[in-house]
Design an enzyme around this catalytic site. Structure first.
Site, PDB file in Angstrom:
ATOM      1  N   LYS A  18       0.824  -1.214   0.000  1.00  0.00           N
ATOM      2  CA  LYS A  18       0.000   0.000   0.000  1.00  0.00           C
ATOM      3  C   LYS A  18       0.862   1.270   0.000  1.00  0.00           C
ATOM      4  O   LYS A  18       0.398   2.331  -0.392  1.00  0.00           O
ATOM      5  CB  LYS A  18      -0.963  -0.016   1.180  1.00  0.00           C
ATOM      6  CG  LYS A  18      -1.832  -1.274   1.177  1.00  0.00           C
ATOM      7  CD  LYS A  18      -3.268  -1.044   1.357  1.00  0.00           C
ATOM      8  CE  LYS A  18      -4.136  -2.276   1.127  1.00  0.00           C
ATOM      9  NZ  LYS A  18      -3.539  -3.620   1.231  1.00  0.00           N
TER      10      LYS A  18
HETATM   11  C1  LIG Z   1      -4.020  -4.757   0.513  1.00  0.00           C
HETATM   12  C2  LIG Z   1      -3.132  -5.958   0.387  1.00  0.00           C
HETATM   13  C3  LIG Z   1      -3.376  -6.966  -0.565  1.00  0.00           C
HETATM   14  C4  LIG Z   1      -4.583  -6.950  -1.491  1.00  0.00           C
HETATM   15  O1  LIG Z   1      -4.506  -5.943  -2.452  1.00  0.00           O
HETATM   16  P1  LIG Z   1      -5.833  -5.460  -3.204  1.00  0.00           P
HETATM   17  O2  LIG Z   1      -5.420  -4.289  -4.011  1.00  0.00           O
HETATM   18  O3  LIG Z   1      -6.788  -5.071  -2.097  1.00  0.00           O
HETATM   19  O4  LIG Z   1      -6.333  -6.595  -4.008  1.00  0.00           O
HETATM   20  C5  LIG Z   1      -2.489  -8.041  -0.635  1.00  0.00           C
HETATM   21  N1  LIG Z   1      -1.436  -8.127   0.199  1.00  0.00           N
HETATM   22  C6  LIG Z   1      -1.170  -7.182   1.128  1.00  0.00           C
HETATM   23  C7  LIG Z   1       0.005  -7.354   2.023  1.00  0.00           C
HETATM   24  C8  LIG Z   1      -1.997  -6.058   1.254  1.00  0.00           C
HETATM   25  O5  LIG Z   1      -1.721  -5.137   2.183  1.00  0.00           O
END
Ligand SMILES: *Cc1c(COP(=O)(O)O)cnc(C)c1O
Length: 496
Positions: free
Chosen positions: A112
């Site tokens: 993120k």
């Molecule tokens: C948010 C997240 C995901 C999923 O990503 P999306 O964009 O919501 O599909 C996968 N792995 C981690 C570590 C995340 O923080």
């Protein structure tokens, strides 16, 4: 004229990027999408010589056409700086039969950061372009990861304040410590007596309180959201798919025009949607492999064309993928339906009223770009263990879902295209699950002890972001009742 945005549900169109970024969600509840996904206008060979920041400019300038070159460059320079522990920003590591695109080198060691490092600057510039004089107040409820990534991104960005609510006893000790030690005079972290749903509902109520919005406006504030449906979070994620491909091209791992697979551990469908956008821009992607955990709504959807959220919510060892409503899927549906917003509105109404919807055969044929699979928790533990023992590469429990799914994919299809597994978090972020997979002896130890044990056992360096919080001072001690969130916001902003 530049690229404009419209709502997936038809209520708004001809919205410039800066406006879509400020608003987050369209007025009709839909998501902003570009009128048309732009084509990459430079050759991939030419792009292969670029740094991450230069490439980020080439990709984002095609989407954010109302930003000047200076404005976009300013955003990129402030986002992808020393917060990342490598100049590569998103390194690509080859181990065994796959390439790992490591998206965990930022401030909170998870993917993120890739978007939340830049969103604050995109917002600041957008506010200026839209002549908004108010200070922007970002309000977020978090179950752990998003809150910290948003705090780190927005800390000390002028003209913006950020308030994060987390369930006091509902996040891991490390996640909590990451948040309460957050620096920055514009950051506020509040634990609530309640669970994540209480925090999220409280935030939604505050957002929709018109009297509060008026009071805010009088005192020079307005709310905005750093939610993952903001187009300002989606577009920055397109960049690293180009970066991975160009990296392979540059090093001779692939030849010009060769197609590759992308495996994406998926929850809200944001990350893999960015890959789909990259493919539509002209990036040679063979299959987009959508990896789910036991909450396999997306796998079922891809198998049957029925999206059904009426099922038990399963707590897994990949908590950031524990999601039953993948919000960003609405943007894919919009493309599959050739922009028929009436259709999207019907599907979304069915989802909220009946808990499910079914798409037509015509729409289903567009799903050929995707391959959906899922991995159980046992398969995920096994993937961490096997990869570590055979290649000495240590995956976190989300990346491991991707690997386990890739293994199933290869067995089933015999496909031999080169494959990138998107690595969404550092193993140090999910220490307990990772240690459980590779060495079962440490059940009794605290999460903080496990950090050092994992380092001793694997030799993988402890990331700067973890080292820093281990002895950082606690700066945020505010706790409030779940029914007092609005009062808390007023108190923080000095509203009366
Ligand atoms: C948010 C997240 C995901 C999923 O990503 P999306 O964009 O919501 O599909 C996968 N792995 C981690 C570590 C995340 O923080």
């Amino acid at each position: 004229m530049g690229l404009m945005y419209r709502s997936t549900r038809g209520g708004e169109s001809n919205v410039p990027a800066s406006m879509a970024i400020i608003k987050g969600l369209a007025c009709d509840g839909g998501l902003f999408v570009p009128h048309k996904i732009p084509k990459m206008n430079k050759s991939l060979e030419d792009l292969s010589g670029l740094t991450y920041k230069e490439l980020a400019y080439e990709v984002m300038s095609l989407f954010f056409t109302d930003f000047t070159k200076d404005e976009l460059t300013y955003c990129i320079e402030h986002a992808y700086d020393k917060k990342f522990d490598t100049d590569a920003i998103a390194p690509l590591v080859k181990k065994g039969d796959a390439y790992y695109l490591e998206l965990f080198h930022g401030a909170t060691i998870a993917f993120k950061d890739m978007a939340l490092s830049i969103l604050p600057y995109l917002m600041k510039v957008s506010a200026k372009k839209q002549q908004i004089d108010n200070d922007i107040v970002i309000l977020t409820a978090t179950s752990g990861d998003t809150g910290k990534a948003a705090l780190a991104g927005f800390a000390d960005v002028e003209g913006i304040k950020i308030i994060v609510f987390y369930p006091k006893d509902g996040v891991s000790p490390i996640q909590k410590h990451q948040m309460v030690t957050q620096k920055g005079d514009n950051t506020y972290v509040v634990g609530i007596e309640g669970n994540f749903d209480d925090a999220q509902n409280g935030v939604k109520e505050i957002f929709s309180n018109e009297a509060l919005a008026e009071t805010m406006n009088r005192q020079g504030y307005q709310f905005s959201s750093a939610n993952s449906i903001n187009i300002g979070r989606l577009i920055p994620q397109v960049v690293y798919y180009f970066y991975a491909y160009c990296n392979m091209l540059k090093h001779g791992d692939i030849t010009k025009g060769e197609t590759i697979n992308m495996v994406v551990p998926t929850g809200n469908f944001g990350n893999i949607l960015a890959a789909y956008y990259a493919k539509n821009m002209g990036l040679p992607i063979h299959q987009l492999i959508c990896a789910s955990n036991d909450n396999k709504v997306l796998y079922d959807f891809m198998q049957t064309g029925v999206y059904n959220k009426k099922r038990d919510f399963i707590l897994t060892i990949s908590p950031s993928m524990d999601i039953l409503i993948s919000s960003n899927l609405e943007r894919l549906l919009y493309n599959l339906a050739d922009g028929d917003h009436q259709k999207i509105r019907e599907l979304m109404t069915a989802l909220s009223q009946e808990g499910e919807y079914i798409i037509s055969d015509a729409m289903r044929s567009g799903l050929d770009d995707f391959y959906g699979e899922y991995a159980s928790m046992d398969e995920t533990y096994d993937a961490i263990k096997d990869v570590f023992h055979t290649t000495h590469y240590l995956m976190d429990s989300h990346t491991a879902v991707g690997h386990a799914v890739y293994k199933k994919y290869k067995t089933e299809t015999k496909d031999s295209h080169k494959t990138v597994i998107v690595s969404t978090a550092s193993p140090y972020k999910f220490t307990r699950s990772v240690m459980k997979a590779i060495d079962k002896r440490h059940d009794q130890e605290t999460d903080f002890d496990l950090i050092h044990k994992m380092h001793e056992l694997t030799g993988v360096p402890i990331p700067k972001a973890i080292q820093e919080i281990l002895d950082a001072e606690v700066r945020h001690t505010r706790i409030c009742d779940k029914n007092k969130m609005q009062e808390t916001v007023k108190d923080i902003l000095g509203l009366n």
